[in-house]
Design an enzyme around this catalytic site. Structure first.
Site, PDB file in Angstrom:
ATOM      1  N   LYS A  91      77.583  41.510  25.616  1.00 53.72           N
ATOM      2  CA  LYS A  91      76.285  42.160  25.392  1.00 53.72           C
ATOM      3  C   LYS A  91      76.381  43.649  25.761  1.00 53.72           C
ATOM      4  O   LYS A  91      77.218  44.336  25.227  1.00 53.72           O
ATOM      5  CB  LYS A  91      75.194  41.410  26.182  1.00 53.72           C
ATOM      6  CG  LYS A  91      75.232  39.888  25.982  1.00 53.72           C
ATOM      7  CD  LYS A  91      74.944  39.456  24.555  1.00 53.72           C
ATOM      8  CE  LYS A  91      75.296  37.997  24.286  1.00 53.72           C
ATOM      9  NZ  LYS A  91      74.730  37.038  25.235  1.00 53.72           N
ATOM     10  N   TYR A 132      69.769  31.491  30.336  1.00 53.48           N
ATOM     11  CA  TYR A 132      70.349  31.472  28.992  1.00 53.48           C
ATOM     12  C   TYR A 132      70.522  30.026  28.484  1.00 53.48           C
ATOM     13  O   TYR A 132      70.991  29.157  29.230  1.00 53.48           O
ATOM     14  CB  TYR A 132      71.704  32.184  29.047  1.00 53.48           C
ATOM     15  CG  TYR A 132      72.428  32.244  27.740  1.00 53.48           C
ATOM     16  CD1 TYR A 132      71.928  32.994  26.676  1.00 53.48           C
ATOM     17  CD2 TYR A 132      73.619  31.557  27.547  1.00 53.48           C
ATOM     18  CE1 TYR A 132      72.597  33.051  25.475  1.00 53.48           C
ATOM     19  CE2 TYR A 132      74.297  31.610  26.345  1.00 53.48           C
ATOM     20  CZ  TYR A 132      73.778  32.358  25.303  1.00 53.48           C
ATOM     21  OH  TYR A 132      74.444  32.416  24.110  1.00 53.48           O
ATOM     22  N   ARG A 190      98.549  34.314  30.090  1.00 51.77           N
ATOM     23  CA  ARG A 190      97.446  33.386  30.394  1.00 51.77           C
ATOM     24  C   ARG A 190      97.006  33.547  31.847  1.00 51.77           C
ATOM     25  O   ARG A 190      95.877  33.266  32.215  1.00 51.77           O
ATOM     26  CB  ARG A 190      97.831  31.926  30.138  1.00 51.77           C
ATOM     27  CG  ARG A 190      96.698  30.981  30.553  1.00 51.77           C
ATOM     28  CD  ARG A 190      96.806  29.512  30.162  1.00 51.77           C
ATOM     29  NE  ARG A 190      98.114  29.024  29.876  1.00 51.77           N
ATOM     30  CZ  ARG A 190      98.987  28.610  30.817  1.00 51.77           C
ATOM     31  NH1 ARG A 190      98.662  28.664  32.096  1.00 51.77           N
ATOM     32  NH2 ARG A 190     100.162  28.167  30.464  1.00 51.77           N
ATOM     33  N   ASP A 223      73.276  35.494  36.881  1.00 46.34           N
ATOM     34  CA  ASP A 223      73.703  35.953  35.564  1.00 46.34           C
ATOM     35  C   ASP A 223      73.023  37.303  35.348  1.00 46.34           C
ATOM     36  O   ASP A 223      71.814  37.376  35.146  1.00 46.34           O
ATOM     37  CB  ASP A 223      73.280  34.934  34.499  1.00 46.34           C
ATOM     38  CG  ASP A 223      73.751  35.328  33.094  1.00 46.34           C
ATOM     39  OD1 ASP A 223      74.030  36.523  32.864  1.00 46.34           O
ATOM     40  OD2 ASP A 223      73.815  34.437  32.227  1.00 46.34           O
TER      41      ASP A 223
HETATM   42  C1  LIG Z   1      75.073  35.737  25.631  1.00 48.78           C
HETATM   43  C2  LIG Z   1      74.786  35.314  27.018  1.00 48.78           C
HETATM   44  C3  LIG Z   1      75.622  34.412  27.686  1.00 48.78           C
HETATM   45  C4  LIG Z   1      76.832  33.779  27.016  1.00 48.78           C
HETATM   46  O1  LIG Z   1      77.802  34.719  26.738  1.00 48.78           O
HETATM   47  P1  LIG Z   1      78.867  34.576  25.530  1.00 48.78           P
HETATM   48  O2  LIG Z   1      79.694  35.794  25.687  1.00 48.78           O
HETATM   49  O3  LIG Z   1      78.075  34.520  24.253  1.00 48.78           O
HETATM   50  O4  LIG Z   1      79.603  33.306  25.791  1.00 48.78           O
HETATM   51  C5  LIG Z   1      75.308  34.090  28.998  1.00 48.78           C
HETATM   52  N1  LIG Z   1      74.226  34.610  29.612  1.00 48.78           N
HETATM   53  C6  LIG Z   1      73.401  35.467  28.996  1.00 48.78           C
HETATM   54  C7  LIG Z   1      72.216  36.002  29.724  1.00 48.78           C
HETATM   55  C8  LIG Z   1      73.640  35.848  27.685  1.00 48.78           C
HETATM   56  O5  LIG Z   1      72.795  36.699  27.070  1.00 48.78           O
END
Ligand SMILES: *Cc1c(COP(=O)(O)O)cnc(C)c1O
Length: 409
Positions: free
Chosen positions: A203, A106, A53, A178
């Site tokens: 992604k 997001y 963890r 982000d």
């Molecule tokens: C998908 C996404 C997230 C969240 O990520 P998860 O892995 O689904 O929790 C955050 N920011 C952006 C721009 C995303 O496309």
């Protein structure tokens, strides 16, 4: 390895950065260590690992690799992108603090801020960050964090990251980006002066739609330590197998992003020439309203794999395009090697009031495409035939609408 405004060296770093053959076995590929716990050689004497963890060798390999891609110390990896964001917020914010966010970030980030952080006494203001001055205007005495995303989803509007970073630095406020959409192959926010990047590695970074993950990358050791502490306390670390798959994905990230970007540009040009398409949003097009910023901010003359376009005929036509695409899949996801389609109005943004949506450019006929790395001729042909069917068929009576549970997974 230097990356300043060039992608030279990125592939070498993606394949070798932070990774070494296993010293014990000579295995070329880093081992998958599933063990939850690690044996102490003697009381008070371990080999750097105690319990998974807190840290795990397979997760550490990914962290070193992701850090190397941004000339940063090892990243901190999480089970999902939202797990990474939640830890970042908990590390930097407490009751009575205020955060300024871009208004086109997001949807899951918006929900986390509005429905979870608000209960902890953390206030938030959302602004159109495509004009950096709006960020400055929203700052208060208790503002502790600025959080932006560029390009915006799904309109592909850009925010000048360097300008926002300067505003944060002047005010002594940390700035987070982000960077999920473009990855460090196309955009390196730390080089533009921000303090920290967060990623959904789910992604493009993992890239094969087979592993959830998130990461926090920074050159600020103290910030990384705070994030690691939150992770230890709340238990958000990534599982070893997901980290191992993500490391494998990262090795082809620069190669994939270049192909995603080339395919996206070709598809954008083809859609622009289609009489049944009203508008195409892609930073690589000469018609993008922030073309100069795109060239300045994005590396290597490429602009990533995501675009959006507005089909003539509103929601009805968009639904028909989505239902008639054969190669491309209809999903709430992006960044995979497969071409993926989303209809923001009935899917990701179904709970956003129509006037608000239209004001930020999310029109009824808007379709988001995460352009895959299939042969680009096949991708173009698939969307062209779907658009043709949409305009040959008589108009449907009503379009399906998403239930709240389907919104913003
Ligand atoms: C998908 C996404 C997230 C969240 O990520 P998860 O892995 O689904 O929790 C955050 N920011 C952006 C721009 C995303 O496309």
């Amino acid at each position: 390895m230097s990356h300043s405004n060039s992608i030279a060296g990125t592939s070498t770093t993606a394949i070798h950065g932070g990774l070494r053959p296993d010293p014990q076995s000579g295995a070329l590929v880093n081992p998958l260590v599933q063990s939850t716990t690690f044996v102490n050689e003697a009381v008070g004497k371990d080999r750097g690992y105690a319990y998974s963890r807190v840290s795990n060798p397979t997760v550490s390999a990914l962290e070193a690799q992701l850090g190397a891609l941004e000339d940063a110390p090892p990243a901190v990896c999480f089970g999902t992108g939202l797990g990474a964001e939640a830890a970042l917020f908990l590390a930097l914010l407490k009751a009575g603090d205020h955060v300024v966010l871009g208004d086109a970030i997001y949807g899951g980030t918006v929900r986390l801020v509005q429905q979870v952080l608000s209960n902890l006494g953390i206030e938030a203001t959302f602004v159109d960050s495509s004009d950096a001055e709006n960020v400055r205007t929203a700052l208060r005495a208790n503002t502790r964090l600025i959080f932006i995303e560029s390009p915006a989803n799904p309109t592909l509007k850009l925010t000048d990251i360097r300008a926002v970073a300067a505003i944060g630095r002047e005010a002594g406020i940390k700035v987070a980006v982000d960077n999920t959409f473009l990855t460090p192959v196309v955009q390196r926010p730390l080089d533009l002066g921000v303090d920290v990047c967060v990623y959904s590695t789910t992604k493009h970074i993992e890239g094969h739609s087979s592993s959830l993950g998130g990461s926090v990358v920074s050159r600020d050791e103290e910030l990384l330590e705070q994030v690691r502490f939150i992770r230890k306390c709340t238990g958000g670390i990534q599982a070893p197998f997901q980290a191992w798959l993500t490391t494998r994905g990262v090795k082809t990230l620069p190669l994939r992003i270049r192909q995603h970007s080339a395919n996206a540009l070709s598809l954008a040009a083809a859609l622009q020439a289609n009489p049944n398409v009203k508008q195409v949003n892609y930073p690589g097009l000469l018609t993008h309203p922030q073309r100069e910023l795109a060239e300045r901010q994005h590396l290597g003359g490429i602009h990533g794999g995501v675009l959006s376009f507005e089909v003539v005929g509103g929601t009805d036509a968009a639904v028909k395009v989505l239902n008639n695409a054969k190669l491309a899949s209809l999903v709430e996801h992006l960044g995979g090697i497969e071409t993926l389609l989303t209809h923001p109005v009935t899917m990701t943004h179904a709970d956003v009031p129509r006037e608000h949506r239209l004001a930020v450019g999310i029109t009824d006929g808007l379709i988001r495409v995460s352009v895959g790395i299939e042969d680009v001729g096949d991708i173009i042909a698939d969307l062209e035939q779907a658009i043709e069917i949409a305009h040959a068929e008589p108009t449907a009576k009503s379009a399906p609408t998403a239930t709240p549970e389907e919104v913003c997974v």
